[in-house]
Scaffold this motif. Structure first.
Motif, PDB file in Angstrom:
ATOM      1  N   GLY A  88       0.773  -1.236   0.000  1.00  0.00           N
ATOM      2  CA  GLY A  88       0.000   0.000   0.000  1.00  0.00           C
ATOM      3  C   GLY A  88       0.801   1.280   0.000  1.00  0.00           C
ATOM      4  N   VAL A  89       2.110   1.195  -0.201  1.00  0.00           N
ATOM      5  CA  VAL A  89       2.963   2.383  -0.227  1.00  0.00           C
ATOM      6  C   VAL A  89       3.916   2.323  -1.410  1.00  0.00           C
ATOM      7  N   ARG A 125       5.267   9.809   4.491  1.00  0.00           N
ATOM      8  CA  ARG A 125       5.087   9.065   5.741  1.00  0.00           C
ATOM      9  C   ARG A 125       6.403   8.931   6.488  1.00  0.00           C
ATOM     10  N   THR A 141       8.723   7.456   1.912  1.00  0.00           N
ATOM     11  CA  THR A 141       7.589   6.562   1.713  1.00  0.00           C
ATOM     12  C   THR A 141       6.312   7.378   1.594  1.00  0.00           C
ATOM     13  N   GLY A 143       1.960   6.899   0.896  1.00  0.00           N
ATOM     14  CA  GLY A 143       0.814   6.007   0.787  1.00  0.00           C
ATOM     15  C   GLY A 143       0.181   6.107  -0.583  1.00  0.00           C
ATOM     16  N   GLN A 152      -5.499  11.469   3.842  1.00  0.00           N
ATOM     17  CA  GLN A 152      -4.373  10.683   3.364  1.00  0.00           C
ATOM     18  C   GLN A 152      -4.272   9.429   4.211  1.00  0.00           C
ATOM     19  N   GLY A 154      -2.937   6.627   6.264  1.00  0.00           N
ATOM     20  CA  GLY A 154      -1.720   6.286   6.995  1.00  0.00           C
ATOM     21  C   GLY A 154      -0.750   7.412   7.236  1.00  0.00           C
TER      22      GLY A 154
END
Length: 157
Positions: A88-89, A125, A141, A143, A152, A154
């Motif tokens: 997911g990133v 992130r 990183t 998301g 957004q 995470g």
């Protein structure tokens, strides 16, 4: 500019990242880096069927542009852009040949420019800088998707 996608489209994606590496040198490397990032993220959606929000697409292009701009501004020679999608990133990594680590400038409302590092740190992130045997690597990183409420997904605040 050369791109290498290190994931066979026929292989299962379960537990495997999707990776692209682009060596940047020569004419218009920053624009080339943005094009490579957009192309990779588009393939992540179209070929692999992974969701990528419009926000994530824009943030990836922005961060790639800022990191590659810094590499070309402050380091001699080529740089390497690596993009890796998994869980997911998207991880964005930019290697360059300069050993000096980047630092955020002190706040100055009159300063024009030199905000790229601050921007990258604000929208990602995670943010990491490390020395390599030759040069340094900046890794961030981002998301891929937004949560149902439009926030957004995470994001660490």
């Amino acid at each position: 500019m050369a791109a290498v996608v290190v994931q066979d489209e026929c292989e299962s994606l379960v537990g495997r990242p999707i990776v692209s590496a682009v060596a940047l040198d020569g004419v218009e490397p920053i624009a080339g880096a943005r094009r490579a990032a957009r192309g990779f993220m588009t393939a992540v959606q179209a070929v692999y069927g992974l969701p990528v929000s419009d926000r994530a697409m824009s943030v990836v292009e922005l961060v790639v542009s800022e990191l590659v701009t810094n590499a070309y501004k402050y380091a001699p020679g080529p740089c390497l852009l690596e993009l890796e999608v998994g869980a997911g990133v998207v991880d964005i990594s930019v290697w360059d040949s300069a050993a000096q680590l980047p630092a955020v400038s002190a706040a100055d409302p009159g300063r024009i420019g030199q905000h790229g590092l601050e921007i990258a740190m604000a929208v990602c992130r995670s943010f990491e800088v490390r020395r390599e045997p030759v040069g340094k690597r900046v890794k961030v990183t981002i998301g891929l998707a937004d949560d149902p409420g439009g926030e957004q997904a995470g994001l660490l605040l």
